[in-house]
Design an enzyme around this catalytic site. Structure first.
Site, PDB file in Angstrom:
ATOM      1  N   GLU A 120       0.850  -1.196   0.000  1.00 28.36           N
ATOM      2  CA  GLU A 120       0.000   0.000   0.000  1.00 28.36           C
ATOM      3  C   GLU A 120       0.881   1.240   0.000  1.00 28.36           C
ATOM      4  O   GLU A 120       1.874   1.298   0.735  1.00 28.36           O
ATOM      5  CB  GLU A 120      -0.887  -0.008   1.253  1.00 28.36           C
ATOM      6  CG  GLU A 120      -1.771   1.221   1.357  1.00 28.36           C
ATOM      7  CD  GLU A 120      -2.787   1.108   2.479  1.00 28.36           C
ATOM      8  OE1 GLU A 120      -3.474   0.070   2.573  1.00 28.36           O
ATOM      9  OE2 GLU A 120      -2.889   2.068   3.268  1.00 28.36           O
ATOM     10  N   ALA A 178      -6.660   9.911   2.473  1.00 31.94           N
ATOM     11  CA  ALA A 178      -6.156   9.672   3.831  1.00 31.94           C
ATOM     12  C   ALA A 178      -4.995  10.616   4.115  1.00 31.94           C
ATOM     13  O   ALA A 178      -4.148  10.832   3.244  1.00 31.94           O
ATOM     14  CB  ALA A 178      -5.724   8.223   3.986  1.00 31.94           C
ATOM     15  N   GLY A 205     -14.470   5.540   4.973  1.00 25.18           N
ATOM     16  CA  GLY A 205     -13.660   6.723   5.268  1.00 25.18           C
ATOM     17  C   GLY A 205     -13.903   7.153   6.697  1.00 25.18           C
ATOM     18  O   GLY A 205     -14.874   6.708   7.325  1.00 25.18           O
ATOM     19  N   HIS A 257     -13.361  -2.421  14.667  1.00 21.64           N
ATOM     20  CA  HIS A 257     -13.339  -1.013  14.263  1.00 21.64           C
ATOM     21  C   HIS A 257     -13.564  -0.166  15.520  1.00 21.64           C
ATOM     22  O   HIS A 257     -14.383  -0.537  16.372  1.00 21.64           O
ATOM     23  CB  HIS A 257     -14.439  -0.765  13.214  1.00 21.64           C
ATOM     24  CG  HIS A 257     -14.439   0.625  12.688  1.00 21.64           C
ATOM     25  ND1 HIS A 257     -15.241   1.609  13.210  1.00 21.64           N
ATOM     26  CD2 HIS A 257     -13.706   1.217  11.717  1.00 21.64           C
ATOM     27  CE1 HIS A 257     -15.015   2.743  12.558  1.00 21.64           C
ATOM     28  NE2 HIS A 257     -14.083   2.527  11.639  1.00 21.64           N
ATOM     29  N   LYS A 293     -20.993  -6.948   4.380  1.00 22.15           N
ATOM     30  CA  LYS A 293     -20.183  -6.482   3.231  1.00 22.15           C
ATOM     31  C   LYS A 293     -19.804  -7.685   2.358  1.00 22.15           C
ATOM     32  O   LYS A 293     -19.891  -7.624   1.132  1.00 22.15           O
ATOM     33  CB  LYS A 293     -18.902  -5.779   3.710  1.00 22.15           C
ATOM     34  CG  LYS A 293     -19.123  -4.465   4.411  1.00 22.15           C
ATOM     35  CD  LYS A 293     -17.872  -3.589   4.486  1.00 22.15           C
ATOM     36  CE  LYS A 293     -16.865  -3.969   5.519  1.00 22.15           C
ATOM     37  NZ  LYS A 293     -15.825  -2.952   5.757  1.00 22.15           N
TER      38      LYS A 293
HETATM   39  P1  FAD Z   1     -17.666   0.269   7.383  1.00 23.32           P
HETATM   40  O1  FAD Z   1     -17.500  -1.114   6.908  1.00 23.32           O
HETATM   41  O2  FAD Z   1     -18.822   1.047   6.872  1.00 23.32           O
HETATM   42  O3  FAD Z   1     -17.715   0.221   8.989  1.00 23.32           O
HETATM   43  C1  FAD Z   1     -17.622   1.399   9.759  1.00 23.32           C
HETATM   44  C2  FAD Z   1     -18.253   1.168  11.132  1.00 23.32           C
HETATM   45  O4  FAD Z   1     -19.671   1.052  11.001  1.00 23.32           O
HETATM   46  C3  FAD Z   1     -17.807  -0.124  11.822  1.00 23.32           C
HETATM   47  O5  FAD Z   1     -17.765   0.124  13.209  1.00 23.32           O
HETATM   48  C4  FAD Z   1     -18.914  -1.111  11.481  1.00 23.32           C
HETATM   49  O6  FAD Z   1     -19.031  -2.136  12.453  1.00 23.32           O
HETATM   50  C5  FAD Z   1     -20.123  -0.191  11.486  1.00 23.32           C
HETATM   51  N1  FAD Z   1     -21.219  -0.608  10.579  1.00 23.32           N
HETATM   52  C6  FAD Z   1     -21.119  -1.061   9.327  1.00 23.32           C
HETATM   53  N2  FAD Z   1     -22.337  -1.277   8.801  1.00 23.32           N
HETATM   54  C7  FAD Z   1     -23.239  -0.909   9.749  1.00 23.32           C
HETATM   55  C8  FAD Z   1     -24.660  -0.895   9.829  1.00 23.32           C
HETATM   56  N3  FAD Z   1     -25.417  -1.297   8.791  1.00 23.32           N
HETATM   57  N4  FAD Z   1     -25.249  -0.447  10.965  1.00 23.32           N
HETATM   58  C9  FAD Z   1     -24.514  -0.030  12.026  1.00 23.32           C
HETATM   59  N5  FAD Z   1     -23.163  -0.050  12.023  1.00 23.32           N
HETATM   60  C10 FAD Z   1     -22.528  -0.475  10.900  1.00 23.32           C
HETATM   61  N6  FAD Z   1      -9.465   5.705   5.055  1.00 23.32           N
HETATM   62  C11 FAD Z   1      -9.306   6.688   4.122  1.00 23.32           C
HETATM   63  O7  FAD Z   1      -9.831   7.801   4.314  1.00 23.32           O
HETATM   64  N7  FAD Z   1      -8.596   6.477   2.958  1.00 23.32           N
HETATM   65  C12 FAD Z   1      -8.004   5.279   2.709  1.00 23.32           C
HETATM   66  O8  FAD Z   1      -7.367   5.119   1.666  1.00 23.32           O
HETATM   67  C13 FAD Z   1      -8.130   4.230   3.656  1.00 23.32           C
HETATM   68  N8  FAD Z   1      -7.580   3.014   3.437  1.00 23.32           N
HETATM   69  C14 FAD Z   1      -7.774   1.998   4.338  1.00 23.32           C
HETATM   70  C15 FAD Z   1      -7.247   0.715   4.066  1.00 23.32           C
HETATM   71  C16 FAD Z   1      -7.433  -0.324   4.966  1.00 23.32           C
HETATM   72  C17 FAD Z   1      -6.874  -1.698   4.631  1.00 23.32           C
HETATM   73  C18 FAD Z   1      -8.144  -0.111   6.172  1.00 23.32           C
HETATM   74  C19 FAD Z   1      -8.329  -1.244   7.162  1.00 23.32           C
HETATM   75  C20 FAD Z   1      -8.679   1.136   6.469  1.00 23.32           C
HETATM   76  C21 FAD Z   1      -8.508   2.203   5.548  1.00 23.32           C
HETATM   77  N9  FAD Z   1      -9.048   3.467   5.780  1.00 23.32           N
HETATM   78  C22 FAD Z   1      -8.883   4.491   4.849  1.00 23.32           C
HETATM   79  C23 FAD Z   1      -9.760   3.766   7.031  1.00 23.32           C
HETATM   80  C24 FAD Z   1     -11.286   3.558   6.949  1.00 23.32           C
HETATM   81  O9  FAD Z   1     -11.846   4.500   6.042  1.00 23.32           O
HETATM   82  C25 FAD Z   1     -11.857   3.749   8.349  1.00 23.32           C
HETATM   83  O10 FAD Z   1     -11.433   2.722   9.212  1.00 23.32           O
HETATM   84  C26 FAD Z   1     -13.358   3.965   8.444  1.00 23.32           C
HETATM   85  O11 FAD Z   1     -13.658   4.497   9.738  1.00 23.32           O
HETATM   86  C27 FAD Z   1     -14.189   2.704   8.277  1.00 23.32           C
HETATM   87  O12 FAD Z   1     -14.200   2.285   6.997  1.00 23.32           O
HETATM   88  P2  FAD Z   1     -14.908   0.865   6.587  1.00 23.32           P
HETATM   89  O13 FAD Z   1     -14.881   0.802   5.128  1.00 23.32           O
HETATM   90  O14 FAD Z   1     -14.296  -0.231   7.358  1.00 23.32           O
HETATM   91  O15 FAD Z   1     -16.382   1.169   7.129  1.00 23.32           O
END
Ligand code: FAD
Length: 295
Positions: free
Chosen positions: A15, A49, A106, A146, A162
């Site tokens: 990455e 990010a 995000g 998370h 997901k």
């Molecule tokens: P989600 O899968 O939507 O989850 C977010 C939270 O919501 C979790 O606590 C989950 O349990 C909860 N949740 C999900 N669905 C529901 C629902 N239906 N009801 C209630 N709660 C729910 N950030 C950046 O800005 N840019 C990047 O390039 C970037 N790259 C990343 C790469 C990796 C490998 C990782 C692990 C993280 C990265 N991040 C990046 C950080 C990421 O954007 C954050 O961790 C963000 O807060 C959560 O993203 P997610 O896609 O996991 O969210």
């Protein structure tokens, strides 16, 4: 170029982050020149990010895909964004031949940041609805949950949602303790998550990284890591050497635990990757091809 999913496992991926604002991309391509020489199965490019430019993500991911014999992955977040904006980015990526997307929510600075989507799952559904199978979708996962999730079980239930939407592989948040990762992976499998789980490893190369990482993702820091940071943190070269040794050992142990992939958070440090790569090359090869020289 071979599709990522046809590559032998365990996969080996990197990455990077793109330049901020309208800074030149030349330096980033210098890093990619070096990283590509280690033959990763893909290089992913962060999005927004740490203030990195969103446009540069599209440009660099497309550059990786077209200038190097390497799959580029564009990270894409949906907070603070409209469907139309996301569609414009996805159209451009598809036109440039990028077929791998890491679909993310995000980070939220406050709830008013939310755009058309609230969770990564909605972005994943949107990509499938609009583009069918044109993209292979990766998603993020969290071995220590998370930070916003009330429990590991609840976080895993949302991860399963997901996965059920057609995610092809998961990339984990960084962690330093392999036992924590293994226990979490067992729980994920027990909940019916079958996608490859690629383990995220970030080498520590400076003492200042530790408080940042803990604040960002709440990763547990084992006493061994705290000790070497305390002992060598005042010397840039020494702490980097210790961090590289730790990450190398961590990867060797993860491969022995049959992980499906290693994802190195490179921080754009090609020299760090070179040194880790030298320490795991034969091990990765043996795990991929089950080579035996005796016994
Ligand atoms: P989600 O899968 O939507 O989850 C977010 C939270 O919501 C979790 O606590 C989950 O349990 C909860 N949740 C999900 N669905 C529901 C629902 N239906 N009801 C209630 N709660 C729910 N950030 C950046 O800005 N840019 C990047 O390039 C970037 N790259 C990343 C790469 C990796 C490998 C990782 C692990 C993280 C990265 N991040 C990046 C950080 C990421 O954007 C954050 O961790 C963000 O807060 C959560 O993203 P997610 O896609 O996991 O969210």
């Amino acid at each position: 170029m071979e599709n990522f999913f046809d590559h032998p496992r365990p996969s080996y991926t990197f990455e990077i982050f793109p330049p901020k604002g309208n800074k030149s991309t030349e330096g980033t391509y210098g890093v990619i020149d070096s990283l590509a020489s280690f033959n990763p199965d893909l290089i992913s490019v962060t999005y927004g990010a740490g203030g990195s430019s969103r446009d540069n993500t599209v440009e660099i991911a497309s550059g990786i895909q077209n200038r190097y014999n390497t799959n580029g992955v564009a990270h894409l977040t949906c907070v603070g964004t409209t469907k139309a904006e996301l569609k414009a980015i996805l159209d451009e990526l598809r036109a440039n031949g990028v077929r791998n997307i890491l679909a993310l929510r995000g980070d939220l600075k406050d709830k008013s940041d939310l755009g058309d989507f609230h969770y990564a799952s909605e972005l994943i559904r949107f990509i499938h609805e609009e583009y069918g199978d044109d993209f292979d979708i990766f998603a993020a996962c969290y071995p220590e949950k998370h930070p916003e999730a009330p429990s590991i079980e609840e976080d895993l239930a949302h991860l399963k949602e997901k996965c059920d939407l057609g995610v092809k592989a998961l990339i984990s948040q960084l962690f330093f303790d392999n036992d924590i990762f293994s226990a979490w992976r067992d729980k994920a499998r027990a909940m019916g998550i079958t996608q490859p789980i690629i383990a995220g490893v970030m080498p520590i190369t400076a003492a200042a990284q530790i408080p940042k990482v803990v604040e960002m993702c709440g990763a547990s820091v084992p006493s061994r890591v705290r000790r070497f940071v305390e002992a060598y943190g005042h010397h840039q070269g020494a702490v980097k050497e210790a961090g590289i040794a730790y990450a190398t050992e961590q990867i060797i142990d993860l491969l022995a635990r049959d992980v499906e992939g290693i994802h190195l958070y490179t921080m754009n440090q090609a020299d760090t990757v070179r040194r880790i790569d030298a320490g795991i090359r034969s091990i990765l090869y043996v795990k991929r091809y089950e080579v035996r020289t005796n016994g």
